[in-house]
Every structure is written in structure tokens, then in C-alpha cells.
Design an enzyme around this catalytic site. Structure first.
Site, PDB file in Angstrom:
ATOM      1  N   ALA A 124     -32.688  16.758  36.175  1.00 37.78           N
ATOM      2  CA  ALA A 124     -32.496  18.031  36.748  1.00 37.78           C
ATOM      3  C   ALA A 124     -33.435  18.593  37.648  1.00 37.78           C
ATOM      4  O   ALA A 124     -33.176  19.421  38.764  1.00 37.78           O
ATOM      5  CB  ALA A 124     -32.655  19.217  35.653  1.00 37.78           C
ATOM      6  N   THR A 125     -34.803  18.576  37.521  1.00 38.04           N
ATOM      7  CA  THR A 125     -35.962  18.595  38.575  1.00 38.04           C
ATOM      8  C   THR A 125     -35.498  18.427  39.869  1.00 38.04           C
ATOM      9  O   THR A 125     -35.422  19.047  40.938  1.00 38.04           O
ATOM     10  CB  THR A 125     -37.226  18.359  38.111  1.00 38.04           C
ATOM     11  OG1 THR A 125     -37.389  19.135  36.905  1.00 38.04           O
ATOM     12  CG2 THR A 125     -38.294  18.952  38.985  1.00 38.04           C
TER      13      THR A 125
ATOM     14  N   ASN B  63     -33.284  28.579  29.245  1.00 39.61           N
ATOM     15  CA  ASN B  63     -33.765  27.618  28.300  1.00 39.61           C
ATOM     16  C   ASN B  63     -34.775  28.072  27.054  1.00 39.61           C
ATOM     17  O   ASN B  63     -35.023  27.575  26.443  1.00 39.61           O
ATOM     18  CB  ASN B  63     -34.821  26.295  29.110  1.00 39.61           C
ATOM     19  CG  ASN B  63     -35.638  27.221  29.959  1.00 39.61           C
ATOM     20  OD1 ASN B  63     -35.413  27.924  30.713  1.00 39.61           O
ATOM     21  ND2 ASN B  63     -36.838  26.635  30.130  1.00 39.61           N
TER      22      ASN B  63
ATOM     23  N   GLN C  74     -29.116  23.417  30.437  1.00 47.12           N
ATOM     24  CA  GLN C  74     -29.232  23.615  29.064  1.00 47.12           C
ATOM     25  C   GLN C  74     -27.553  24.292  28.436  1.00 47.12           C
ATOM     26  O   GLN C  74     -27.207  24.340  27.287  1.00 47.12           O
ATOM     27  CB  GLN C  74     -30.180  24.963  28.626  1.00 47.12           C
ATOM     28  CG  GLN C  74     -31.435  24.917  28.774  1.00 47.12           C
ATOM     29  CD  GLN C  74     -31.906  23.747  27.705  1.00 47.12           C
ATOM     30  OE1 GLN C  74     -31.437  23.552  26.642  1.00 47.12           O
ATOM     31  NE2 GLN C  74     -33.156  23.303  27.943  1.00 47.12           N
TER      32      GLN C  74
ATOM     33  N   SER D 108     -29.129  17.358  33.203  1.00 48.12           N
ATOM     34  CA  SER D 108     -29.813  16.127  32.645  1.00 48.12           C
ATOM     35  C   SER D 108     -29.583  15.433  31.526  1.00 48.12           C
ATOM     36  O   SER D 108     -29.048  16.330  30.386  1.00 48.12           O
ATOM     37  CB  SER D 108     -31.316  16.718  32.563  1.00 48.12           C
ATOM     38  OG  SER D 108     -32.282  15.759  32.243  1.00 48.12           O
TER      39      SER D 108
ATOM     40  N   HIS E 142     -30.907  13.871  29.016  1.00 47.02           N
ATOM     41  CA  HIS E 142     -31.820  13.923  27.893  1.00 47.02           C
ATOM     42  C   HIS E 142     -31.589  15.458  27.026  1.00 47.02           C
ATOM     43  O   HIS E 142     -31.899  15.633  26.019  1.00 47.02           O
ATOM     44  CB  HIS E 142     -32.992  13.624  28.227  1.00 47.02           C
ATOM     45  CG  HIS E 142     -34.002  14.797  28.680  1.00 47.02           C
ATOM     46  ND1 HIS E 142     -34.670  15.479  28.079  1.00 47.02           N
ATOM     47  CD2 HIS E 142     -33.958  15.354  29.983  1.00 47.02           C
ATOM     48  CE1 HIS E 142     -35.292  16.322  28.946  1.00 47.02           C
ATOM     49  NE2 HIS E 142     -35.160  16.200  30.022  1.00 47.02           N
TER      50      HIS E 142
ATOM     51  N   THR F 171     -32.605   2.460  44.091  1.00 43.82           N
ATOM     52  CA  THR F 171     -31.730   1.627  43.326  1.00 43.82           C
ATOM     53  C   THR F 171     -31.336   2.598  42.226  1.00 43.82           C
ATOM     54  O   THR F 171     -32.195   3.112  41.562  1.00 43.82           O
ATOM     55  CB  THR F 171     -32.643   0.457  42.739  1.00 43.82           C
ATOM     56  OG1 THR F 171     -33.086  -0.300  43.949  1.00 43.82           O
ATOM     57  CG2 THR F 171     -31.789  -0.398  41.990  1.00 43.82           C
TER      58      THR F 171
ATOM     59  N   CYS G 264     -41.726  22.210  30.047  1.00 45.75           N
ATOM     60  CA  CYS G 264     -42.158  21.857  31.262  1.00 45.75           C
ATOM     61  C   CYS G 264     -43.273  22.714  31.843  1.00 45.75           C
ATOM     62  O   CYS G 264     -44.212  22.347  32.842  1.00 45.75           O
ATOM     63  CB  CYS G 264     -41.004  21.877  32.452  1.00 45.75           C
ATOM     64  SG  CYS G 264     -39.524  20.709  32.169  1.00 45.75           S
TER      65      CYS G 264
END
Length: 380
Positions: free
Chosen positions: A69-70, A149, A177, A197, A199, A239, A324
Site C-alpha cells: 500500500a505504501t 487503521n 484497512q 495491501s 497482508h 519483474t 509503521c
């Protein structure tokens, strides 16, 4: 270990892991290679792109895979700044956004952009009247996160998007989130750009995506953040992380299948924990309790240092803010934006549930928190 820090990251779903493994062993080809082996990897990426698109109601070609996401946030905000600066240099965001959004906006201030950092009300919600008054003819982008978040607060982004488009600006939301946890349709919400994201919804770390609206009525143009081989429609060279992308696609598919059950079961666990913890004297919930994600509660324990409380809960994983910004010694910027003092902000704990939490964990957590709180207060 009882894990209640699912807003920081989630456990990989076993079904996701199962589809990942072949791409770590036998199916290791580069998805950009033109031989049969590479074409097979490319087909897996196409399938995952469709799965992610289905989760948010977009078209597959509107999904740009990133490292998370960042990176997606950087690509979106910097891309708009670069391509739309001839129209204007005013960007609006909110004081309670993730640091990835705030730091990019602060960087753009050094490049001559005018950034409005909107305040929030004491419950974490935006005042729509204040937001509307901040819009200008030279506003090119509004970025408001869907779900906070730290608090779980859900902003009225459909209304915000409507007001944004009325002045001809683009609307972006950090959906990190929210994606996989709430039903989201980018057309119904009229979103132009959205970050996510894997994860955060039971995929692996190191892969995310950016939704970029590519319709005739609104064809969003972004400059590339990474240059190289022209991958991802020229927006993100490098890649492709095939195994990560496959994990994200499968995680998205599972979230579509399990979202209704997850909402009910996870919400019930959160409510049970919250009700019990609020029986401890001098405790209170932070943020709006109506417009809130079902898996999150942020609770203030008066007179307790959050770091000491976390250390005391040796076998229970919780947090006192965004993972973070865990290296920062400053109080949570989100809690400070609610009007808290530093002492109050340093006495808050976030509990965030996920698919793999169990009912039998709740009484264990409640008793452990109660003991640590009583011990800390006895020292004051």
C-alpha cells in the site's frame, strides 16, 4: 500467543499458502517471458488481477500491482501531482491519515504544492461542512482513507467523493484497512484511486495494488514511479512478484466468499472483549462507535502507560498505534487529532481481530489486561 494485532498484519490463510507454494518451487518462471513456462506464470497473474478486481467491483486492467500500500500511495499521489499540476497544486487530506499519505503530502509541500490537512471531530469523523469549505477551483486531489487503521472509523467517502468531483478534482482513498473486510464497489462509491495491501486480508507481505480508474468519463493518467521495463501498463516497472500476486488474488477470492461470516463472527468477538474491558474502571472507547469497522476497538486505560501495558501482556499481541510508526517516540498523531493530551494518547491500546481468533481467547485476554492495569495503577 493470542494475536490481536490484525490491523498490523494478518496470518496467511492456509488456502492462500496452498496456491502460493507451486510458484515457489515448480512454477518459478518470469511472467514477462514469452516461452510457454512464462506464459503460464502470466496466466496466473491475469487470474489474480481478475480476482482482485472482482473484490472491489473494478475492471482487471484498472489494477496495478505494487509492493504494498505504501508504494501504491506514493504512485497515486505523486502521479497525480506530476500529471495534473498544470490544472492546480492544491491537495486535501486528513490529519488522521496513515503516515504514508501524510509524508508524501509533506514532501509535495517542498515542491510547491499547497496541502490542506483537514482536522477531525473528537470521534475521528470529518465534518463535511469543513471539508466542503476547503475545496477550491485549483484542488486536483482529495485523499481520505476509508477505514482508519488505529480507530476503525469509517468515513463517508461516497459523500466526500461527490463533493470532490463537483469541483473537478480526483478522489483517492487509502483502502488498506477496508479491502477484504467491507463490501466495496468502486463505481458505487465513485472512487478514482484506491490503495490496498494483501497482508491486511490474509495474503502475504510484499504485494499490494492500486486501483486506477480507466473509464471514458474519467481516464486517470499517472506518471510512473518506477521506470524500467514498462510493466503494469507503464505505471510500475519491475519483474512481477508472481507468488505474491497469486496470494493476493486467492486472498481476495476467499474474502468475497467469507466476508459475511467473518463480519458476524469477528464482530461478535470484538464486542464481547470490548464489553468486558469497559467494566474496568476509568476505561473508554476512542473514536466513533457507530461508523466503525467491526474488528477494531481502541481503548483508553486512564493512568496506564501503553508501552508498559503491552510489555505486561507477554503472550498477547496488541498495539498502541500503527506498526509503521512503532519506532517513533511521539504519541499517536491519530489520537492527538481527536484532541487528546499526550498523557491520554500514551494510555491507549488497539485490539484488532481477524479470521483466526477464537471465543476462548476472550476471557484470557480480559483477565490478563485487568491484572496488568491494576498493577500499573498501583504504582502510580
Amino acid at each position: 500467543m493470542i494475536y490481536l494485532d490484525n490491523n498490523a498484519t494478518t496470518q496467511i490463510d492456509p488456502e492462500v499458502l496452498a496456491v502460493m507454494l507451486p510458484f515457489l518451487t515448480d512454477n518459478f518462471a518470469n511472467a514477462s517471458s514469452t516461452h510457454a513456462f512464462g506464459l503460464g506464470a502470466n496466466d496466473a497473474v491475469k487470474n489474480a488481477r481478475q480476482q482482485v478486481a472482482d473484490l472491489i467491483g473494478s475492471q482487471p486492467h484498472e489494477i496495478v500491482f505494487t509492493s504494498g500500500a505504501t508504494e501504491a500511495i506514493n504512485l497515486a499521489i505523486k502521479g497525480v501531482a506530476e500529471n495534473y499540476s498544470s490544472i492546480g497544486k492544491h491537495i486535501i487530506t486528513v490529519q488522521t491519515e496513515h503516515s504514508a499519505v501524510l509524508d508524501v503530502c509533506k514532501y509535495l509541500e517542498t515542491k510547491g504544492f499547497d496541502i490542506t490537512f483537514l482536522p477531525v471531530q473528537s470521534d475521528g469523523m470529518i465534518d463535511l461542512a469543513v471539508f466542503k469549505a476547503s475545496l477550491r477551483p485549483d484542488t486536483i486531489l482529495v485523499s481520505v482513507m476509508l477505514v482508519n487503521n488505529e480507530l476503525g472509523t469509517i468515513q463517508p467517502i461516497k459523500e466526500i467523493a461527490k463533493l470532490t468531483h463537483e469541483v473537478g478534482a480526483l478522489f483517492m482513498t487509502d483502502g488498506t484497512q477496508a479491502v477484504g473486510k467491507l463490501p466495496i464497489n468502486v463505481d458505487e462509491l465513485d472512487i478514482d484511486l484506491m490503495t490496498m495491501s494483501a497482508h491486511k486480508f490474509y495474503g502475504t507481505k510484499g504485494v499490494g495494488a492500486l486501483f486506477v480508474r480507466q473509464r471514458r468519463n474519467r481516464l486517470i493518467k499517472l506518471g510512473a514511479l518506477l521506470h524500467g521495463g514498462g510493466h503494469e501498463g507503464g505505471k510500475r516497472s519491475g519483474t512481477l512478484n508472481v507468488v505474491g500476486i497469486v496470494s493476493m488474488g486467492k486472498a481476495a477470492e476467499l474474502c468475497q466468499q467469507k466476508m459475511k461470516v467473518d463480519t458476524q463472527s469477528i464482530g461478535a468477538l470484538r464486542d464481547e472483549l470490548e464489553k468486558a474491558l469497559l467494566q474496568i474502571p476509568d476505561t473508554s472507547i476512542n473514536g466513533n462507535t457507530v461508523h466503525r469497522l467491526y474488528n477494531t476497538t481502541n481503548i483508553k486505560f486512564k493512568g496506564c502507560d501503553s508501552d508498559a501495558l503491552i510489555m505486561g501482556l507477554q503472550d498477547i499481541a496488541v498495539s498502541n498505534g500503527s506498526a509503521c510508526t512503532s519506532a517513533s517516540i511521539d504519541p499517536s498523531h491519530v489520537l492527538m487529532a481527536l484532541g487528546m493530551t499526550e498523557t491520554e494518547a500514551f494510555s491507549c491500546i488497539r485490539f484488532s481481530f481477524g479470521r483466526f481468533n477464537k471465543a476462548e481467547e476472550i476471557p484470557v485476554v480480559v483477565e490478563a489486561v485487568r491484572k496488568v492495569v491494576e498493577s500499573l495503577r498501583a504504582w502510580n
